[in-house]
Design a protein around this motif. Sequence first.
Motif, PDB file in Angstrom:
ATOM      1  N   TYR A   1      -3.302   9.155 -11.489  1.00  0.00           N
ATOM      2  CA  TYR A   1      -3.061   8.499  -9.936  1.00  0.00           C
ATOM      3  C   TYR A   1      -1.937   7.371  -9.889  1.00  0.00           C
ATOM      4  CZ  TYR A   1      -6.673  11.707  -8.010  1.00  0.00           C
ATOM      5  OH  TYR A   1      -7.579  12.688  -8.000  1.00  0.00           O
ATOM      6  N   PRO A   2      -1.095   7.250  -9.110  1.00  0.00           N
ATOM      7  CA  PRO A   2      -0.145   6.157  -8.787  1.00  0.00           C
ATOM      8  C   PRO A   2      -0.872   4.828  -9.071  1.00  0.00           C
ATOM      9  CG  PRO A   2       0.044   7.841  -7.126  1.00  0.00           C
ATOM     10  CD  PRO A   2      -0.918   8.148  -7.838  1.00  0.00           C
ATOM     11  N   LYS A   3      -2.301   4.429  -8.461  1.00  0.00           N
ATOM     12  CA  LYS A   3      -2.900   3.171  -8.606  1.00  0.00           C
ATOM     13  C   LYS A   3      -3.137   3.040 -10.238  1.00  0.00           C
ATOM     14  CE  LYS A   3      -7.458   4.924  -8.313  1.00  0.00           C
ATOM     15  NZ  LYS A   3      -8.915   4.901  -7.547  1.00  0.00           N
ATOM     16  N   ALA A   4      -2.906   3.843 -11.098  1.00  0.00           N
ATOM     17  CA  ALA A   4      -3.140   3.582 -12.446  1.00  0.00           C
ATOM     18  C   ALA A   4      -1.879   3.326 -13.301  1.00  0.00           C
ATOM     19  CB  ALA A   4      -4.011   4.628 -13.063  1.00  0.00           C
ATOM     20  N   CYS A   5      -0.992   3.093 -12.333  1.00  0.00           N
ATOM     21  CA  CYS A   5       0.461   3.032 -13.024  1.00  0.00           C
ATOM     22  C   CYS A   5       0.959   1.808 -13.063  1.00  0.00           C
ATOM     23  CB  CYS A   5       1.468   4.175 -12.410  1.00  0.00           C
ATOM     24  SG  CYS A   5       1.124   5.607 -12.898  1.00  0.00           S
TER      25      CYS A   5
ATOM     26  N   THR B   1       0.857  -1.178  -0.013  1.00  0.00           N
ATOM     27  CA  THR B   1       0.092  -0.087   0.077  1.00  0.00           C
ATOM     28  C   THR B   1       0.751   1.356  -0.038  1.00  0.00           C
ATOM     29  OG1 THR B   1      -0.182  -0.165   2.441  1.00  0.00           O
ATOM     30  CG2 THR B   1      -1.767  -1.282   1.070  1.00  0.00           C
ATOM     31  N   LEU B   2       0.339   2.332  -0.575  1.00  0.00           N
ATOM     32  CA  LEU B   2       1.082   3.500  -0.745  1.00  0.00           C
ATOM     33  C   LEU B   2       1.113   4.133   0.528  1.00  0.00           C
ATOM     34  CD1 LEU B   2      -0.655   4.994  -4.111  1.00  0.00           C
ATOM     35  CD2 LEU B   2       1.729   4.450  -3.594  1.00  0.00           C
TER      36      LEU B   2
ATOM     37  N   THR C   1      -1.149   8.771  -1.500  1.00  0.00           N
ATOM     38  CA  THR C   1      -2.737   8.643  -1.625  1.00  0.00           C
ATOM     39  C   THR C   1      -3.198   9.467  -2.453  1.00  0.00           C
ATOM     40  OG1 THR C   1      -3.520   9.357   0.480  1.00  0.00           O
ATOM     41  CG2 THR C   1      -2.687   7.231   0.485  1.00  0.00           C
ATOM     42  N   GLU C   2      -4.469   9.011  -2.923  1.00  0.00           N
ATOM     43  CA  GLU C   2      -5.458   9.873  -3.798  1.00  0.00           C
ATOM     44  C   GLU C   2      -5.874  11.110  -2.958  1.00  0.00           C
ATOM     45  OE1 GLU C   2      -9.381   9.132  -6.398  1.00  0.00           O
ATOM     46  OE2 GLU C   2      -7.942   7.584  -6.256  1.00  0.00           O
ATOM     47  N   GLN C   3      -5.804  11.038  -1.596  1.00  0.00           N
ATOM     48  CA  GLN C   3      -6.564  12.065  -1.019  1.00  0.00           C
ATOM     49  C   GLN C   3      -5.646  13.246  -0.869  1.00  0.00           C
ATOM     50  OE1 GLN C   3      -6.286   9.689   2.982  1.00  0.00           O
ATOM     51  NE2 GLN C   3      -6.287  12.109   3.714  1.00  0.00           N
ATOM     52  N   PHE C   4      -4.397  13.138  -1.179  1.00  0.00           N
ATOM     53  CA  PHE C   4      -3.335  14.133  -1.107  1.00  0.00           C
ATOM     54  C   PHE C   4      -3.200  14.552  -2.690  1.00  0.00           C
ATOM     55  CE2 PHE C   4      -2.560  12.210   2.804  1.00  0.00           C
ATOM     56  CZ  PHE C   4      -2.511  13.340   3.768  1.00  0.00           C
TER      57      PHE C   4
END
Length: 207
Positions: free
Chosen positions: A124-128, A77-78, A83-86
Amino acid sequence: MKKSIVKKLGIMILAGVLMVSAAGCGKNETASKDAGNVVASDGEMFAADDLSAGQVKLLGKVYEVPVDYSKVSKKLTLRDEMTEQFNVKVAPKSTLSNVYLDVYNKENSHVVVSLTNNRNEEDYPKACQITAITADSNYADGSVITLPGDVTLGTSAYDITGKYGEPDTSIDSKDGFTYIYEKGSLTYTFDFLKDAEGVSKITIESK
């Protein structure tokens, strides 16, 4: 009398048929279970015992490198600052390095990765994709990362050359030495420290 004998014989034959049938069903059930086990284990096996597999095992599951971060995000986990909230995003067609992924439910355990955005717009990082992974023996172990041939943090240089052959590049330093293997589109780096047993850091990087 004859009828009684015939009746008994009929019952014995019927019982025998039922026993054979039951035994046959048991065998089929076992075979089915065994087949299921084979399929499950095959799913987590490397494609080869050497670095030509182009794979890494992270927390017990085998992935090809590079790997979509979304595939490992539940276990790696990041950190909060990513995270996306930031609202942290990766620029289009670029790579964000030195990203810390904490091992879920394992205190003080993490790996450091590079996240690459192959799209034409920031995301976002989650799409990388994870295009580089570095695992340090101070923060990870064999349960976190393993390479083909059961090579992991702590594996000796002797065992690594025994599995993968002599490195393409060997670098000596005052603190230890480094083995570098170039396999297809991937570079594998193994760092050894003089005062540590076995490899202390493993880096896998996609070119």
